[in-house]
Design an enzyme around this catalytic site. Structure first.
Site, short mmCIF file in Angstrom:
data_model
loop_
_atom_site.label_atom_id
_atom_site.label_comp_id
_atom_site.label_asym_id
_atom_site.label_seq_id
_atom_site.Cartn_x
_atom_site.Cartn_y
_atom_site.Cartn_z
N CYS A 160 -26.99 1.61 -7.60
CA CYS A 160 -27.33 2.76 -8.47
C CYS A 160 -26.11 3.02 -9.34
O CYS A 160 -25.33 3.94 -9.08
CB CYS A 160 -27.69 3.97 -7.63
SG CYS A 160 -28.93 3.67 -6.35
N ALA A 161 -25.92 2.21 -10.37
CA ALA A 161 -24.61 2.06 -11.00
C ALA A 161 -24.29 3.05 -12.12
O ALA A 161 -23.12 3.36 -12.34
CB ALA A 161 -24.46 0.63 -11.53
N CYS A 297 -22.69 12.56 -3.30
CA CYS A 297 -21.89 13.73 -3.68
C CYS A 297 -22.58 14.98 -3.14
O CYS A 297 -22.62 16.02 -3.78
CB CYS A 297 -21.66 13.80 -5.18
SG CYS A 297 -23.14 13.60 -6.17
#
Length: 720
Positions: A160-161, A297
């Site tokens: 998931c770049a 995150c």
């Protein structure tokens, strides 16, 4: 390299957002994730603006030169300054980042932008960011690539770049040795969002690597790729996988202010299944002995430890959590938790799956809870997960776990490659723990590559763009005839690695990829949606044939190509580079005697200007510099994009200033780029090759893009 710059002034709309969310506070207090007595400090830190972070990109020797420039020039200028009554502290190295390449300072962004005393430093930051030598990236987001322990031979998947800051780190690590133009390893950077893929391309292109490929797939069902290994088809397994999954983002409240009003426990409950499917797909494609880093995150255990525990349980011993406690000394982190509860947005708590009413079974799944068996739970070593809390080192919140694959996944061993429909559906139930439906089944077909599927539609789709083809040249292609003789290419030049983006007509640009990426491209054209790959090495001149070669060198690919070029090279000094980058079209006589003598021996046409560092003169740059140029009839010029010109001039002690209006616009554009793809830039990236070159047309009188194009507002002076 990172430097912290405190962000102030959040812009329109943010001022009205109150940084309060009682449900959030209640949830995290009840979970006990923050050490006793620290919760108020935790909440206070969450309400403070997040220090913006930047990282020096590029390969090691160039990064060292920028660091040297910062420490010896800009940091010294900053020391002992007092602005608006605030004493400016000298930037300090972050203790946990390797090689003294991470720094932080107490300067707010407002002070940096508005203070005349800091104007040089501000312009340095903006210009280097624009040129791609500095990248804005939050400090904690740099942790996952470091924990992967990349080596130049590793095959890497970034699942998931976008937007690409971590991808850039991975590429840099592959190229740790600048003397190796083609590392054996590569990075395949994937994102499900087609538009964000073009932002990813933009970020990756700045590094000019032949070892990066950007693809566009759903990470939870990214296809299994094949490669040719010693004449046989083999499955591609990755040595390293970065699995930085979509998450609720409550660790980003300091910079994403709207999370305060939007946060609810439902976000994590909705994302858990997707996160687990992506992680499962990742470990399926991981080589035995390889490492996968899972990160979010978010601070929510439902998105963090719950996913890791479910993954470990399904692996039946094939995976284990690695202990990363010694890998980043100086980083403060909390160990992963082994107990947590679930809460609905209405405030209802559940400690165990058995307590969940049937009516909620579609939202709450068994894998969201901690394992009940104490022995099994202890064997998972969830305490090896790393939790970064905002108040410990003035960062965002973050979660990261390092997984090592000890054996093939049990479901890969359990069934053969081609299964009846019934077994496939059962397999999905085992993997995901959900009742399969039609969409799940269709995704599974792609996930496990159990059933072959038709080629993807090549036409423009609603959420995608038509891509130009990737066409590899043969060794006998006539285009090589003049290129070979003009540049005297060495016999080991890998002609088969050269590609173009058109089947028909004249080849406008030639690109190079590594041998390994060529293998991937050739064997997966029908199952892989490639957005971009390769670094540009040559561009066609409209009238270049009269000088002996129709293709001039491209600056983007010069570090890849130059090791194979044996002629058309001029060794230049620091003073020569200053002349070439500060004068538009200098006469040959402006060069120092050595370079002048070399230039006189060459005919007109494309050239390489090569600077080799002198270790006996540490005052000069200690990294190699290679520039593309043009040898004219009586003059010589460098073909270097404006931003790179600024970069090299600064490394040589020459300061560049831009008028304030242009500078403010550049910074505004840089801010917008971090949030979304600029539509004009997106069009440029999509059309930069065979669908319409982003370069101006070149001819014999003005070959290529001058290093002085669009630079009328730039003021250059030698810093004395």
């Amino acid at each position: 390299m990172i430097m912290h710059l405190c962000v102030q002034g959040w812009g329109a709309g943010y001022a009205d957002i109150v940084k309060e969310n009682k449900l959030f506070e209640h949830y995290y207090k009840e979970q006990g994730l923050v050490p006793e007595g620290e919760f108020e400090h935790f909440m206070d830190a969450m309400r403070e603006p997040l220090p913006a972070t930047i990282r020096i990109t590029g390969y090691k020797s160039h990064a060292k030169e920028i660091l040297h420039c910062l420490k010896e020039k800009y940091f010294k200028d900053i020391q002992d300054l007092e602005i608006d009554g605030q004493k400016i502290e000298a930037p300090q190295a972050l203790s946990w980042y390797p090689d003294e390449q991470a720094w932080h300072t107490n300067m707010s962004r407002k002070i940096i932008r508005k203070s005349p005393l800091l104007e040089k430093f501000h312009q340095f930051l903006v210009s280097e960011t624009e040129s791609g030598n500095i990248s804005r990236q939050e400090a904690v987001s740099m942790i996952p690539p470091l924990l992967l322990k990349i080596e130049p031979h590793h095959k890497i998947l970034d699942m998931c770049a976008a937007p690409g800051s971590k991808t850039a780190q991975l590429i840099e690590m592959l190229h740790s040795d600048m003397d190796v133009p083609f590392p054996e390893g590569f990075v395949i950077a994937n994102d499900v969002d087609n538009k964000r893929c073009y932002l990813l391309v933009h970020q990756a292109k700045r590094l000019n690597s032949p070892c990066i490929m950007v693809v566009n797939h759903d990470a939870s069902c990214i296809p299994t790729l094949q490669i040719n290994s010693e004449g046989k088809k083999d499955i591609l397994f990755y040595d390293r996988i970065l699995c930085d999954v979509p998450c609720s983002g409550d660790g980003t409240m300091r910079k994403n202010i709207d999370v305060w009003k939007k946060w609810t426990t439902s976000n994590s409950l909705h994302l858990h299944g997707l996160q687990l499917r992506i992680a499962v797909r990742g470990v399926e494609q991981l080589a035995v002995g390889g490492r996968m880093v899972y990160s979010t995150c978010s601070l929510n255990p439902v998105e963090d430890e719950a996913v890791i525990a479910a993954l470990l349980e399904k692996s039946e011993g094939a995976l284990e959590l690695a202990d990363g406690s010694a890998d980043l000394p100086g980083l403060k982190w909390m160990p992963g938790v082994t107990s947590w509860k679930l809460m609905t947005k209405e405030g209802q708590w559940y400690s165990d799956w058995s307590e969940v009413p049937t009516s909620r079974h579609t939202q709450i799944r068994p894998t969201m809870f901690p394992p009940k068996d104490p022995e099994k739970l202890a064997s998972m070593h969830l305490e090896r997960c790393m939790r970064i809390l905002p108040h410990h080192q003035n960062t965002g919140g973050f979660f990261v776990a390092v997984l090592v694959k000890k054996a093939p996944m049990p479901w890969n061993k359990r069934y053969p490659k081609v299964l009846p429909l019934k077994h496939v559906m059962n397999e999905y139930t085992i993997i995901d723990g959900e009742t399969p439906n039609k969409s799940h089944f269709l995704c599974l077909i792609s996930v496990s590559s159990l059933i072959s599927r038709p080629p993807p539609n090549k036409k423009m789709r609603l959420f995608g763009y038509k891509e130009d083809p990737f066409v590899f040249l043969t060794e006998e292609d006539p285009v090589f005839t003049t290129i070979q003789s003009f540049y005297d290419l060495s016999p080991d030049f890998p002609k088969l690695n050269v590609l173009t983006r058109t089947h028909e007509g004249k080849k406008r640009h030639l690109y190079m990829v590594s041998k390994e990426l060529r293998n991937v491209l050739l064997n997966n054209s029908e199952r892989l949606k490639v957005i971009n790959t390769g670094v540009k090495v040559w561009s066609r001149n409209s009238d270049g044939e009269e000088f002996g070669c129709a293709f001039r060198l491209a600056q983007e690919g010069i570090y890849t190509l130059q090791p194979y070029i044996r002629s058309r090279i001029i060794a230049v000094s620091v003073e020569d580079i200053k002349v070439l980058l500060t004068q538009e079209n200098p006469f040959l006589s402006k060069l120092e005697d050595n370079a002048h003598a070399q230039a006189k021996k060459l005919g007109m046409g494309s050239i390489v200007l090569k600077y080799i560092p002198n270790p006996d003169n540490p005052a000069e740059p200690q990294c190699p510099i290679q520039l593309c140029g043009w040898r004219g009839k009586t003059s010589i010029r460098a073909f270097v994009p404006r931003n790179e010109r600024f970069h090299y001039l600064r490394m040589l002690g020459v300061e560049v200033f831009r008028d304030k209006q242009a500078e403010d616009q550049v910074e505004k554009d840089a801010d917008e780029e971090g949030a979304a793809v600029n539509e004009e830039e997106l069009d440029l990236e999509m059309n930069a090759d065979e669908n319409g070159s982003s370069e101006p047309k070149t001819d014999s009188s003005n070959q290529g893009t001058s290093s002085f194009a669009n630079a009328r507002n730039d003021k250059i002076y030698t810093d004395i």
